[in-house]
Design an enzyme around this catalytic site. Sequence first.
Site, PDB file in Angstrom:
ATOM      1  N   SER A 240      -3.465   0.193  14.430  1.00 25.67           N
ATOM      2  CA  SER A 240      -4.202   1.448  14.658  1.00 25.67           C
ATOM      3  C   SER A 240      -4.485   1.547  16.147  1.00 25.67           C
ATOM      4  O   SER A 240      -4.621   0.521  16.829  1.00 25.67           O
ATOM      5  CB  SER A 240      -5.532   1.414  13.906  1.00 25.67           C
ATOM      6  OG  SER A 240      -6.432   2.373  14.441  1.00 25.67           O
TER       7      SER A 240
ATOM      8  N   ASN B 231       1.534  -2.427   5.435  1.00 27.23           N
ATOM      9  CA  ASN B 231       0.843  -1.155   5.659  1.00 27.23           C
ATOM     10  C   ASN B 231      -0.543  -1.085   5.014  1.00 27.23           C
ATOM     11  O   ASN B 231      -1.424  -0.399   5.540  1.00 27.23           O
ATOM     12  CB  ASN B 231       1.730  -0.023   5.116  1.00 27.23           C
ATOM     13  CG  ASN B 231       0.956   1.258   4.913  1.00 27.23           C
ATOM     14  OD1 ASN B 231       0.667   1.979   5.873  1.00 27.23           O
ATOM     15  ND2 ASN B 231       0.568   1.558   3.672  1.00 27.23           N
TER      16      ASN B 231
ATOM     17  N   GLY C 177       0.822  -1.216   0.000  1.00 25.88           N
ATOM     18  CA  GLY C 177       0.000   0.000   0.000  1.00 25.88           C
ATOM     19  C   GLY C 177       0.846   1.252   0.000  1.00 25.88           C
ATOM     20  O   GLY C 177       0.593   2.187   0.749  1.00 25.88           O
TER      21      GLY C 177
ATOM     22  N   TYR D 140     -13.089  -2.869  11.653  1.00 27.95           N
ATOM     23  CA  TYR D 140     -11.753  -2.278  11.535  1.00 27.95           C
ATOM     24  C   TYR D 140     -10.951  -2.512  12.819  1.00 27.95           C
ATOM     25  O   TYR D 140      -9.798  -2.961  12.776  1.00 27.95           O
ATOM     26  CB  TYR D 140     -11.883  -0.774  11.249  1.00 27.95           C
ATOM     27  CG  TYR D 140     -10.566  -0.051  11.075  1.00 27.95           C
ATOM     28  CD1 TYR D 140      -9.854  -0.154   9.883  1.00 27.95           C
ATOM     29  CD2 TYR D 140     -10.036   0.729  12.095  1.00 27.95           C
ATOM     30  CE1 TYR D 140      -8.646   0.518   9.714  1.00 27.95           C
ATOM     31  CE2 TYR D 140      -8.830   1.401  11.938  1.00 27.95           C
ATOM     32  CZ  TYR D 140      -8.140   1.286  10.739  1.00 27.95           C
ATOM     33  OH  TYR D 140      -6.941   1.935  10.585  1.00 27.95           O
TER      34      TYR D 140
ATOM     35  N   ALA E 200     -11.357  -4.798  15.101  1.00 24.66           N
ATOM     36  CA  ALA E 200     -11.036  -6.229  15.263  1.00 24.66           C
ATOM     37  C   ALA E 200      -9.873  -6.616  14.350  1.00 24.66           C
ATOM     38  O   ALA E 200      -8.962  -7.353  14.764  1.00 24.66           O
ATOM     39  CB  ALA E 200     -12.271  -7.077  14.953  1.00 24.66           C
TER      40      ALA E 200
ATOM     41  N   VAL F  53      -3.318  -7.227  -1.879  1.00 17.48           N
ATOM     42  CA  VAL F  53      -2.677  -7.990  -0.793  1.00 17.48           C
ATOM     43  C   VAL F  53      -3.629  -8.982  -0.117  1.00 17.48           C
ATOM     44  O   VAL F  53      -3.180  -9.856   0.626  1.00 17.48           O
ATOM     45  CB  VAL F  53      -2.045  -7.063   0.278  1.00 17.48           C
ATOM     46  CG1 VAL F  53      -0.799  -6.384  -0.256  1.00 17.48           C
ATOM     47  CG2 VAL F  53      -3.045  -6.063   0.827  1.00 17.48           C
TER      48      VAL F  53
ATOM     49  N   ARG G  44      -0.010   5.566  -1.673  1.00 18.40           N
ATOM     50  CA  ARG G  44      -0.577   6.778  -1.050  1.00 18.40           C
ATOM     51  C   ARG G  44      -0.231   6.800   0.438  1.00 18.40           C
ATOM     52  O   ARG G  44       0.223   5.797   1.010  1.00 18.40           O
ATOM     53  CB  ARG G  44      -2.111   6.778  -1.197  1.00 18.40           C
ATOM     54  CG  ARG G  44      -2.569   6.892  -2.631  1.00 18.40           C
ATOM     55  CD  ARG G  44      -4.079   7.039  -2.770  1.00 18.40           C
ATOM     56  NE  ARG G  44      -4.797   5.786  -2.571  1.00 18.40           N
ATOM     57  CZ  ARG G  44      -5.692   5.582  -1.589  1.00 18.40           C
ATOM     58  NH1 ARG G  44      -5.975   6.539  -0.728  1.00 18.40           N
ATOM     59  NH2 ARG G  44      -6.297   4.415  -1.490  1.00 18.40           N
TER      60      ARG G  44
ATOM     61  N   ILE H 235      -4.127  10.359  11.501  1.00 22.34           N
ATOM     62  CA  ILE H 235      -3.061  10.784  10.586  1.00 22.34           C
ATOM     63  C   ILE H 235      -3.735  11.356   9.334  1.00 22.34           C
ATOM     64  O   ILE H 235      -4.629  10.708   8.760  1.00 22.34           O
ATOM     65  CB  ILE H 235      -2.175   9.567  10.189  1.00 22.34           C
ATOM     66  CG1 ILE H 235      -1.689   8.789  11.427  1.00 22.34           C
ATOM     67  CG2 ILE H 235      -1.017  10.021   9.306  1.00 22.34           C
ATOM     68  CD1 ILE H 235      -0.796   9.535  12.378  1.00 22.34           C
TER      69      ILE H 235
END
Length: 244
Positions: free
Chosen positions: A139, A87, A8, A152, A154, A61, A11, A185
């Site tokens: 995260s 990432n 990833g 997200y 989990a 991925v 970006r 971020i």
Amino acid sequence: MKTALITGASRGIGTACAIALAKQGYNIVLNYNNSEGKAQSLSKIIADNYGVDVLCVKADVSDKAQVEAMVKSALEKFEYIDVLVNNAGIALQKLFTDTTEDDWNKVMSTNLTSVYNVTHAVLPDMIRNHSGNIVNISSMWGEVGASMEVAYSASKAGVIGLTKALSKEVAPSNIRVNCVSPGVIMTDMMSGFSDEDLSMIKEEIPLCEFGTAKNVADAVAFLVSDKARFITGQVISVNGGMVM
Ligand code: NAP
């Protein structure tokens, strides 16, 4: 010359990691999925400015076969992958009761199964070479959970569990596995939030500012460096103090 594979990397945080590691002299395997133009122009910027080689590879991925083909082409060009940064990821803001099975599977496969896929393809060579460094991007919601981001959270908690368990398993092979856990971020991932939401979120950040992709990349660059030689299985939070 050492090589780093960043998933990833077209970006946001992945781009910043690719630049940070190129500055440290790593050849870069730059993975992307949809953003081909951005990935190609980043490849050119890195090759032109940092005197390293770049291989730009499209692979989803979450798809094991595509990941295996990507790693095969990376090993053909560079022989060895010293550093892996897992990432690539997607966000999902939805009530749990509205989260469909498809939503759940997409978040899990992109954020967690992807870490299995890429690590599984890269690790055997690291073990054979008795050397390697893996950094997984989790995260803060993987640490403490977020309302309306159950899938997200989990998936990112899973990344932390994978990191800790794998770090114990491969430490005797001289491979370090760590996690960077970003807070808020400023990347495309935050583009869905209104200015009002963002100013409310900012009030919860003790350092009173949002993070940058470079803040996260600096932590990744530290973790793969010799300065972090005795650090493995850890979760390094880069969140301005929002979660502690
Ligand atoms: P971003 O700006 O949305 O970029 C996401 C990157 O992931 C893109 O390069 C995208 O590539 C790639 N990607 C998504 N799905 C992919 C797939 N199936 N296969 C390959 N690549 C894929 O997000 P970001 O903010 O940089 O986030 C990077 C990581 O940090 C994610 O894991 C995210 O969960 C985590 N994180 C971000 C924040 C934040 O506040 N931004 C906070 C905590 C954690 P293409 O565009 O080429 O498809």
